[in-house]
Write an enzyme that holds these catalytic residues in place. Structure first.
Site, PDB file in Angstrom:
ATOM      1  N   LYS A  66      17.788  41.163  34.544  1.00 54.43           N
ATOM      2  CA  LYS A  66      18.666  41.022  35.694  1.00 54.43           C
ATOM      3  C   LYS A  66      17.934  40.364  36.864  1.00 54.43           C
ATOM      4  O   LYS A  66      16.709  40.204  36.835  1.00 54.43           O
ATOM      5  CB  LYS A  66      19.212  42.396  36.075  1.00 54.43           C
ATOM      6  N   TYR A 106      31.559  42.592  32.025  1.00 49.95           N
ATOM      7  CA  TYR A 106      31.810  43.942  32.537  1.00 49.95           C
ATOM      8  C   TYR A 106      33.314  44.228  32.605  1.00 49.95           C
ATOM      9  O   TYR A 106      33.795  44.837  33.553  1.00 49.95           O
ATOM     10  CB  TYR A 106      31.203  44.097  33.928  1.00 49.95           C
ATOM     11  N   ASN A 169      18.175  48.162  38.086  1.00 48.29           N
ATOM     12  CA  ASN A 169      17.522  48.723  36.889  1.00 48.29           C
ATOM     13  C   ASN A 169      16.978  47.661  35.929  1.00 48.29           C
ATOM     14  O   ASN A 169      16.800  47.910  34.744  1.00 48.29           O
ATOM     15  CB  ASN A 169      18.445  49.695  36.155  1.00 48.29           C
ATOM     16  N   HIS A 172      19.319  44.670  30.965  1.00 49.62           N
ATOM     17  CA  HIS A 172      20.517  45.103  30.233  1.00 49.62           C
ATOM     18  C   HIS A 172      20.254  44.992  28.741  1.00 49.62           C
ATOM     19  O   HIS A 172      19.588  44.060  28.284  1.00 49.62           O
ATOM     20  CB  HIS A 172      21.728  44.228  30.587  1.00 49.62           C
ATOM     21  N   GLU A 183      28.885  40.321  23.326  1.00 53.53           N
ATOM     22  CA  GLU A 183      28.068  39.775  24.399  1.00 53.53           C
ATOM     23  C   GLU A 183      27.318  38.511  23.978  1.00 53.53           C
ATOM     24  O   GLU A 183      27.180  37.568  24.759  1.00 53.53           O
ATOM     25  CB  GLU A 183      27.095  40.847  24.894  1.00 53.53           C
TER      26      GLU A 183
END
Length: 207
Positions: A66, A106, A169, A172, A183
């Site tokens: 990310k 998402y 975080n 992913h 994905e």
């Protein structure tokens, strides 16, 4: 050849000859005979068709570093962890993610109150998108990454080592086989995925 090696080869020769009902000479054993016995012992069962009963399921999963991971220059360390584990990289690209792509990625979160903040975070900088391949990689990669909240992650996981807040975080990882397939198709075209032979595959994954 050392004394210890001669003892080991003599013992192997005794086992092989004893299994055939033959008597074993107690004197010195020629080196050529020792090597032949060693090769026969090492390859025993190789031609018998016997294989491990442990299933070896090769899968592909989607991993993304990310924006915070990219900004903090953690790309190399994250890739290193997957390479060190023995997994094979089959696709990689650096991109600025569009809101349209994120809305599809998402899709289950678009109605959540935190979704606008999530989009702002994911579009704040480049993302490194990857596809990795290996045995049971979906389950294993989730364990390597750790829980969504880094505060709950065990030491040694990517999120425990590199992150401290759920809003940043670092990485992913697909959470299921169905999710990984969706994905991968969303982030990569079919021609972007490379099928190549890893020279260490027989050492790291084949049973």
């Amino acid at each position: 050849m050392s004394f210890l090696q001669r003892c080991v080869f003599s013992r192997i020769l005794q086992q092989v000859s004893g299994a055939r009902g033959q008597r074993v000479a107690t004197g010195p054993v020629p080196v050529s005979t020792q090597l032949a016995a060693w090769r026969g012992h090492a390859t025993a069962g190789a031609g018998s068709g016997e294989k491990s009963s442990v299933p070896c399921v090769h899968e592909r999963t989607f991993i993304a570093v990310k924006p915070d991971g990219v900004q903090r220059r953690l790309i190399g360390q994250i890739i290193h962890r997957f390479e060190r584990r023995g997994f094979k990289l089959v696709a990689l690209k650096l991109l600025q993610v569009s809101k349209g792509l994120l809305s599809q990625h998402y899709c289950q979160l678009t109605k959540k109150p935190f979704y606008p903040e999530l989009v702002g975070y994911m579009t704040s900088g480049p993302v490194v998108a990857m596809v990795w391949e290996g045995p049971d990689i979906i389950k294993t990669s989730r364990m390597m990454v750790g829980p969504t909240n880094p505060a709950e992650a065990q030491s040694g996981t990517i999120r425990a080592d590199f992150s401290f807040h759920v809003s940043r975080n670092v990485v992913h990882a697909s959470d299921s086989a169905e999710g990984a397939q969706r994905e991968i198709k969303l982030w990569f075209d079919k021609q972007d995925l490379l099928d190549w032979d890893s020279i260490d595959q027989s050492v790291t994954s084949e049973l």
